[in-house]
Design a protein around this motif. Structure first.
Motif, PDB file in Angstrom:
ATOM      1  N   LYS A  38       0.965  -1.169  -0.124  1.00  0.00           N
ATOM      2  CA  LYS A  38      -0.106   0.051  -0.005  1.00  0.00           C
ATOM      3  C   LYS A  38       0.663   1.268   0.009  1.00  0.00           C
ATOM      4  CE  LYS A  38      -4.072  -1.870   1.759  1.00  0.00           C
ATOM      5  NZ  LYS A  38      -5.507  -1.526   2.592  1.00  0.00           N
ATOM      6  N   ILE A  39       2.213   1.055   0.077  1.00  0.00           N
ATOM      7  CA  ILE A  39       3.059   2.263   0.205  1.00  0.00           C
ATOM      8  C   ILE A  39       3.610   2.436  -1.145  1.00  0.00           C
ATOM      9  CG2 ILE A  39       5.217   3.030   1.103  1.00  0.00           C
ATOM     10  CD1 ILE A  39       4.595   1.553   3.517  1.00  0.00           C
ATOM     11  N   LEU A  53       1.463   7.650   0.113  1.00  0.00           N
ATOM     12  CA  LEU A  53       0.525   6.542  -0.115  1.00  0.00           C
ATOM     13  C   LEU A  53      -0.886   7.213  -0.391  1.00  0.00           C
ATOM     14  CD1 LEU A  53      -0.633   5.095   3.105  1.00  0.00           C
ATOM     15  CD2 LEU A  53       1.013   6.879   3.187  1.00  0.00           C
TER      16      LEU A  53
END
Length: 130
Positions: A38-39, A53
């Motif tokens: 998710k980063i 993000l």
């Protein structure tokens, strides 16, 4: 595979691409409990680790941020040794009162602009390859 170093070629072929979504910069002490998928980007600084993000992911994790950005990728494979590319596009953006936060990665340069500035930023950047 080495990237392009010639400034004229870089500017003519940089073709900006708007990556859909809203992105934020957050500071955290460690990333042990984060889903690295998710980063978008991270950078370890002396004070903390900066994460970039999607806003929705930061909200879900209750992370603080103060800046909501749009993300533009220059699709040309620029060399990390190229001289003048960042100066050229940041000058053009500043002349149009658009701030930018730049990340140079291995293949491409990535520009984060305030969400309200995405349309004018894309127009300014697209002029280089016309």
């Amino acid at each position: 595979m080495t990237g392009e170093k010639d400034l004229e070629k870089l500017l003519k072929t940089m073709h900006p691409k708007h990556n859909e979504g809203e992105y934020v910069f957050c500071a955290v002490k460690n990333i042990a409990n984060f889903d690295l998928n998710k980063i978008v980007m991270l950078f370890r600084e002396d004070e903390e680790i900066t994460l970039i993000l999607k806003k929705e992911d930061a909200d879900e994790l209750n992370l603080e941020y103060s800046y909501v950005a749009s993300w533009i990728t220059l699709t040309v494979h620029s060399s990390l040794e190229a001289v003048g590319l960042t100066a050229a596009f940041s000058k053009a953006l500043s002349e149009n009162n658009i701030s930018c936060n730049v990340v140079a990665a291995y293949y491409h340069d990535h520009i984060f602009v305030d969400i309200k500035d995405i349309e004018p930023a894309m127009k300014v950047l697209s002029k280089f390859s016309e």
